[in-house]
Design a protein around this motif. Structure first.
Motif, PDB file in Angstrom:
ATOM      1  N   MET A 121     -41.893 -55.137  54.909  1.00  0.00           N
ATOM      2  CA  MET A 121     -43.095 -55.960  54.990  1.00  0.00           C
ATOM      3  C   MET A 121     -43.817 -55.925  53.653  1.00  0.00           C
ATOM      4  O   MET A 121     -43.906 -54.906  53.008  1.00  0.00           O
ATOM      5  CB  MET A 121     -44.014 -55.446  56.099  1.00  0.00           C
ATOM      6  N   VAL A 122     -44.399 -57.058  53.270  1.00  0.00           N
ATOM      7  CA  VAL A 122     -45.131 -57.140  52.014  1.00  0.00           C
ATOM      8  C   VAL A 122     -46.583 -56.799  52.287  1.00  0.00           C
ATOM      9  O   VAL A 122     -47.210 -57.314  53.198  1.00  0.00           O
ATOM     10  CB  VAL A 122     -45.010 -58.553  51.411  1.00  0.00           C
ATOM     11  N   SER A 123     -47.138 -55.912  51.497  1.00  0.00           N
ATOM     12  CA  SER A 123     -48.509 -55.456  51.752  1.00  0.00           C
ATOM     13  C   SER A 123     -49.511 -56.530  51.383  1.00  0.00           C
ATOM     14  O   SER A 123     -49.278 -57.391  50.548  1.00  0.00           O
ATOM     15  CB  SER A 123     -48.777 -54.184  50.967  1.00  0.00           C
ATOM     16  N   GLU A 124     -50.677 -56.426  52.019  1.00  0.00           N
ATOM     17  CA  GLU A 124     -51.740 -57.392  51.818  1.00  0.00           C
ATOM     18  C   GLU A 124     -52.614 -56.958  50.651  1.00  0.00           C
ATOM     19  O   GLU A 124     -52.912 -55.779  50.480  1.00  0.00           O
ATOM     20  CB  GLU A 124     -52.569 -57.498  53.091  1.00  0.00           C
ATOM     21  N   ALA A 125     -53.050 -57.921  49.835  1.00  0.00           N
ATOM     22  CA  ALA A 125     -53.933 -57.616  48.714  1.00  0.00           C
ATOM     23  C   ALA A 125     -55.275 -57.135  49.248  1.00  0.00           C
ATOM     24  O   ALA A 125     -55.794 -57.679  50.219  1.00  0.00           O
ATOM     25  CB  ALA A 125     -54.112 -58.859  47.853  1.00  0.00           C
ATOM     26  N   PRO A 126     -55.867 -56.122  48.626  1.00  0.00           N
ATOM     27  CA  PRO A 126     -57.166 -55.619  49.099  1.00  0.00           C
ATOM     28  C   PRO A 126     -58.233 -56.707  49.015  1.00  0.00           C
ATOM     29  O   PRO A 126     -58.341 -57.401  47.990  1.00  0.00           O
ATOM     30  CB  PRO A 126     -57.473 -54.479  48.121  1.00  0.00           C
ATOM     31  N   PRO A 127     -59.038 -56.868  50.050  1.00  0.00           N
ATOM     32  CA  PRO A 127     -60.084 -57.906  50.027  1.00  0.00           C
ATOM     33  C   PRO A 127     -61.067 -57.748  48.873  1.00  0.00           C
ATOM     34  O   PRO A 127     -61.607 -58.742  48.382  1.00  0.00           O
ATOM     35  CB  PRO A 127     -60.778 -57.725  51.384  1.00  0.00           C
ATOM     36  N   PHE A 128     -61.303 -56.490  48.403  1.00  0.00           N
ATOM     37  CA  PHE A 128     -62.302 -56.315  47.339  1.00  0.00           C
ATOM     38  C   PHE A 128     -61.852 -56.934  46.020  1.00  0.00           C
ATOM     39  O   PHE A 128     -62.677 -57.128  45.114  1.00  0.00           O
ATOM     40  CB  PHE A 128     -62.659 -54.828  47.166  1.00  0.00           C
ATOM     41  N   TRP A 129     -60.577 -57.266  45.899  1.00  0.00           N
ATOM     42  CA  TRP A 129     -60.119 -57.956  44.696  1.00  0.00           C
ATOM     43  C   TRP A 129     -60.791 -59.309  44.539  1.00  0.00           C
ATOM     44  O   TRP A 129     -60.906 -59.828  43.430  1.00  0.00           O
ATOM     45  CB  TRP A 129     -58.601 -58.153  44.739  1.00  0.00           C
ATOM     46  N   TRP A 130     -61.185 -59.915  45.644  1.00  0.00           N
ATOM     47  CA  TRP A 130     -61.662 -61.296  45.622  1.00  0.00           C
ATOM     48  C   TRP A 130     -63.172 -61.405  45.760  1.00  0.00           C
ATOM     49  O   TRP A 130     -63.699 -62.487  46.026  1.00  0.00           O
ATOM     50  CB  TRP A 130     -60.948 -62.097  46.712  1.00  0.00           C
ATOM     51  N   THR A 131     -63.888 -60.286  45.578  1.00  0.00           N
ATOM     52  CA  THR A 131     -65.340 -60.299  45.575  1.00  0.00           C
ATOM     53  C   THR A 131     -65.826 -59.702  44.252  1.00  0.00           C
ATOM     54  O   THR A 131     -65.021 -59.235  43.444  1.00  0.00           O
ATOM     55  CB  THR A 131     -65.900 -59.479  46.757  1.00  0.00           C
ATOM     56  N   LYS A 132     -67.118 -59.705  44.045  1.00  0.00           N
ATOM     57  CA  LYS A 132     -67.674 -59.146  42.812  1.00  0.00           C
ATOM     58  C   LYS A 132     -67.238 -57.694  42.661  1.00  0.00           C
ATOM     59  O   LYS A 132     -67.245 -56.930  43.621  1.00  0.00           O
ATOM     60  CB  LYS A 132     -69.198 -59.252  42.835  1.00  0.00           C
ATOM     61  N   ALA A 133     -66.862 -57.328  41.446  1.00  0.00           N
ATOM     62  CA  ALA A 133     -66.350 -55.979  41.207  1.00  0.00           C
ATOM     63  C   ALA A 133     -67.355 -54.927  41.654  1.00  0.00           C
ATOM     64  O   ALA A 133     -68.549 -55.011  41.346  1.00  0.00           O
ATOM     65  CB  ALA A 133     -66.027 -55.799  39.726  1.00  0.00           C
ATOM     66  N   ASP A 134     -66.875 -53.927  42.404  1.00  0.00           N
ATOM     67  CA  ASP A 134     -67.728 -52.853  42.884  1.00  0.00           C
ATOM     68  C   ASP A 134     -67.137 -51.498  42.464  1.00  0.00           C
ATOM     69  O   ASP A 134     -66.250 -51.426  41.599  1.00  0.00           O
ATOM     70  CB  ASP A 134     -67.916 -52.941  44.401  1.00  0.00           C
ATOM     71  N   TRP A 135     -67.607 -50.407  43.064  1.00  0.00           N
ATOM     72  CA  TRP A 135     -67.196 -49.062  42.669  1.00  0.00           C
ATOM     73  C   TRP A 135     -65.693 -48.860  42.790  1.00  0.00           C
ATOM     74  O   TRP A 135     -65.104 -48.091  42.017  1.00  0.00           O
ATOM     75  CB  TRP A 135     -67.941 -48.027  43.499  1.00  0.00           C
ATOM     76  N   ARG A 136     -65.059 -49.561  43.748  1.00  0.00           N
ATOM     77  CA  ARG A 136     -63.614 -49.390  43.918  1.00  0.00           C
ATOM     78  C   ARG A 136     -62.865 -49.924  42.702  1.00  0.00           C
ATOM     79  O   ARG A 136     -61.912 -49.303  42.218  1.00  0.00           O
ATOM     80  CB  ARG A 136     -63.158 -50.090  45.196  1.00  0.00           C
ATOM     81  N   ALA A 137     -63.292 -51.078  42.227  1.00  0.00           N
ATOM     82  CA  ALA A 137     -62.652 -51.644  41.035  1.00  0.00           C
ATOM     83  C   ALA A 137     -62.856 -50.737  39.819  1.00  0.00           C
ATOM     84  O   ALA A 137     -61.919 -50.480  39.050  1.00  0.00           O
ATOM     85  CB  ALA A 137     -63.204 -53.046  40.764  1.00  0.00           C
ATOM     86  N   TYR A 138     -64.069 -50.223  39.653  1.00  0.00           N
ATOM     87  CA  TYR A 138     -64.350 -49.395  38.480  1.00  0.00           C
ATOM     88  C   TYR A 138     -63.678 -48.027  38.572  1.00  0.00           C
ATOM     89  O   TYR A 138     -63.265 -47.453  37.555  1.00  0.00           O
ATOM     90  CB  TYR A 138     -65.863 -49.262  38.282  1.00  0.00           C
ATOM     91  N   ALA A 139     -63.536 -47.512  39.798  1.00  0.00           N
ATOM     92  CA  ALA A 139     -62.863 -46.215  39.962  1.00  0.00           C
ATOM     93  C   ALA A 139     -61.395 -46.294  39.572  1.00  0.00           C
ATOM     94  O   ALA A 139     -60.799 -45.311  39.113  1.00  0.00           O
ATOM     95  CB  ALA A 139     -62.997 -45.746  41.412  1.00  0.00           C
ATOM     96  N   LEU A 140     -60.800 -47.465  39.728  1.00  0.00           N
ATOM     97  CA  LEU A 140     -59.387 -47.639  39.414  1.00  0.00           C
ATOM     98  C   LEU A 140     -59.158 -48.128  37.985  1.00  0.00           C
ATOM     99  O   LEU A 140     -58.007 -48.363  37.582  1.00  0.00           O
ATOM    100  CB  LEU A 140     -58.759 -48.643  40.398  1.00  0.00           C
ATOM    101  N   TRP A 141     -60.238 -48.261  37.210  1.00  0.00           N
ATOM    102  CA  TRP A 141     -60.119 -48.849  35.878  1.00  0.00           C
ATOM    103  C   TRP A 141     -59.094 -48.142  34.991  1.00  0.00           C
ATOM    104  O   TRP A 141     -58.328 -48.815  34.277  1.00  0.00           O
ATOM    105  CB  TRP A 141     -61.480 -48.855  35.182  1.00  0.00           C
ATOM    106  N   PRO A 142     -59.014 -46.796  34.961  1.00  0.00           N
ATOM    107  CA  PRO A 142     -58.018 -46.170  34.073  1.00  0.00           C
ATOM    108  C   PRO A 142     -56.590 -46.621  34.375  1.00  0.00           C
ATOM    109  O   PRO A 142     -55.784 -46.813  33.450  1.00  0.00           O
ATOM    110  CB  PRO A 142     -58.200 -44.665  34.343  1.00  0.00           C
ATOM    111  N   PHE A 143     -56.290 -46.790  35.653  1.00  0.00           N
ATOM    112  CA  PHE A 143     -54.948 -47.248  36.023  1.00  0.00           C
ATOM    113  C   PHE A 143     -54.744 -48.706  35.599  1.00  0.00           C
ATOM    114  O   PHE A 143     -53.663 -49.097  35.152  1.00  0.00           O
ATOM    115  CB  PHE A 143     -54.735 -47.090  37.526  1.00  0.00           C
ATOM    116  N   SER A 144     -55.803 -49.509  35.738  1.00  0.00           N
ATOM    117  CA  SER A 144     -55.712 -50.906  35.321  1.00  0.00           C
ATOM    118  C   SER A 144     -55.526 -51.024  33.818  1.00  0.00           C
ATOM    119  O   SER A 144     -54.792 -51.891  33.328  1.00  0.00           O
ATOM    120  CB  SER A 144     -56.981 -51.665  35.751  1.00  0.00           C
ATOM    121  N   TRP A 145     -56.211 -50.162  33.059  1.00  0.00           N
ATOM    122  CA  TRP A 145     -56.065 -50.185  31.604  1.00  0.00           C
ATOM    123  C   TRP A 145     -54.617 -49.913  31.213  1.00  0.00           C
ATOM    124  O   TRP A 145     -54.042 -50.619  30.382  1.00  0.00           O
ATOM    125  CB  TRP A 145     -56.984 -49.133  30.981  1.00  0.00           C
ATOM    126  N   LEU A 146     -54.011 -48.909  31.836  1.00  0.00           N
ATOM    127  CA  LEU A 146     -52.619 -48.584  31.541  1.00  0.00           C
ATOM    128  C   LEU A 146     -51.697 -49.721  31.959  1.00  0.00           C
ATOM    129  O   LEU A 146     -50.787 -50.123  31.207  1.00  0.00           O
ATOM    130  CB  LEU A 146     -52.228 -47.291  32.255  1.00  0.00           C
TER     131      LEU A 146
END
Length: 346
Positions: A1-26
């Motif tokens: 099964m293909v996983s679903e994209a997290p809903p927070f991806w499609w809203t204004k960036a919040d703490w979840r987006a910023y907490a994952l920033w180091p991984f996104s940078w890499l």
């Protein structure tokens, strides 16, 4: 099964987006370097890539179909190349919509195969060679823009005007597949689908970079017979809400909705729930063409769900009717120039 994209991806960036920033940078560093430095193979025939900036649907498949129709109108024999996302086959395969299932080749290739010869292959270079060997004289690649496996004669990046690029962050903080600057640099042109404003900042950035920007809209091909009909709308696509808006535009009255992850393979219980719920409430079932091809008649009640569901077909219509033909011509010219530059071309 293909996983679903997290809903927070499609809203204004919040703490979840910023907490994952180091991984996104890499992730972004690796993705950008791959796009810039990878050694790309050349396809034997002109190749158009239809991609998008983000994970999830933006209208690539109907856009690819529109380009194939434009190619055929010019006397060409186009073929589609797909990785077969969501399918299980790991060998180069010519898709037969009468024989293959979505579990084998993926749902989108089944839709593409209705229009032109379609090959699924995890190794895109091998797939391109297979299409050329089958007599195709133009390849339209559905997705694969960031993979950096092949030289593109035209790279068209599709963006949905309602969703844009979500919170603007790279995976896993957001839905963006590679640094925006790198993506724009490697693109030939952009296609904005719809008339909302979420994509406008990116469109302006692309225009400043000298990239042509085309506009299009999705149009229904239904016969308007759903007007006033009470429905249960179900969809397993990247943006179900967009489909539900389309259902409302038909004049149908949505009493209930059911949303599933993109490329979802339906369980027997899910199928039975849809059929039984609609029957108990006296509702008409409506869905997308992409969902319909994932049903497997002969497996439990899937055939019943398929028989009872109305499909709302969607096409992409360019604001400039001549635009698809211009894209085809530009790709042909780029391929000719590529061959002239090739070693040993004289």
């Amino acid at each position: 099964m293909v996983s679903e994209a997290p809903p927070f991806w499609w809203t204004k960036a919040d703490w979840r987006a910023y907490a994952l920033w180091p991984f996104s940078w890499l992730y972004g560093r690796i993705a950008g370097m791959r796009m810039d430095r990878a050694r790309r193979a050349t396809a034997p025939v002109p190749l158009i890539c239809v991609g998008n900036f983000t994970v999830g649907g933006a209208g690539k498949t109907p856009t690819a179909i529109a380009l194939a129709r434009a190619a055929k109108a010019k006397g060409l024999k186009p073929g589609f190349l797909s990785r077969g996302y969501g399918g299980s086959l790991d060998v180069t395969t010519i898709v037969d919509p009468e024989h293959h299932r979505a579990r084998d080749v993926g749902d989108e290739p089944l839709l593409l195969a209705r229009e032109a010869l379609t090959v699924v292959c995890r190794r895109r270079v091998e797939g391109a060679r297979k299409l050329a060997a089958e007599g195709v004289d133009m390849i339209i690649m559905d997705d694969g823009f960031q993979s950096a496996r092949l030289v593109f004669d035209f790279a068209l990046l599709v963006i949905d005007s309602g969703r844009g690029i979500g919170n603007g962050h790279l995976v896993p903080s957001g839905p963006v597949r590679a640094p925006i600057g790198d993506q724009i640099r490697h693109a030939t042109a952009l296609l904005k689908i719809g008339h909302e404003s979420a994509a406008d900042p990116l469109v302006r950035r692309a225009a400043r970079a000298g990239k042509p920007v085309y506009a299009a809209e999705t149009i229904r091909t239904d016969d308007r017979s759903l007007a006033g009909v009470k429905v249960l709308a179900w969809a397993g696509i990247a943006d179900p809400e967009k489909f539900f808006r389309t259902v409302r535009e038909t004049g149908a009255i949505i009493e209930e909705t059911r949303s599933f992850p993109d490329h979802h393979h339906f369980s027997e219980d899910e199928v039975a729930d849809l059929v039984d719920r609609a029957a108990s409430q006296g509702l008409t079932l409506v869905t997308t063409a992409k969902d319909m091809v994932r049903l497997e008649p002969g497996h439990g009640r899937a055939g019943e769900l398929a028989a009872k569901s109305r499909v709302i077909e969607i096409d992409v219509r360019f604001d400039d009717p001549a635009a698809p033909g211009k894209i085809i011509d530009t790709a042909l010219a780029a391929a000719r120039a590529r061959r002239l530059r090739a070693p040993g071309s004289g």
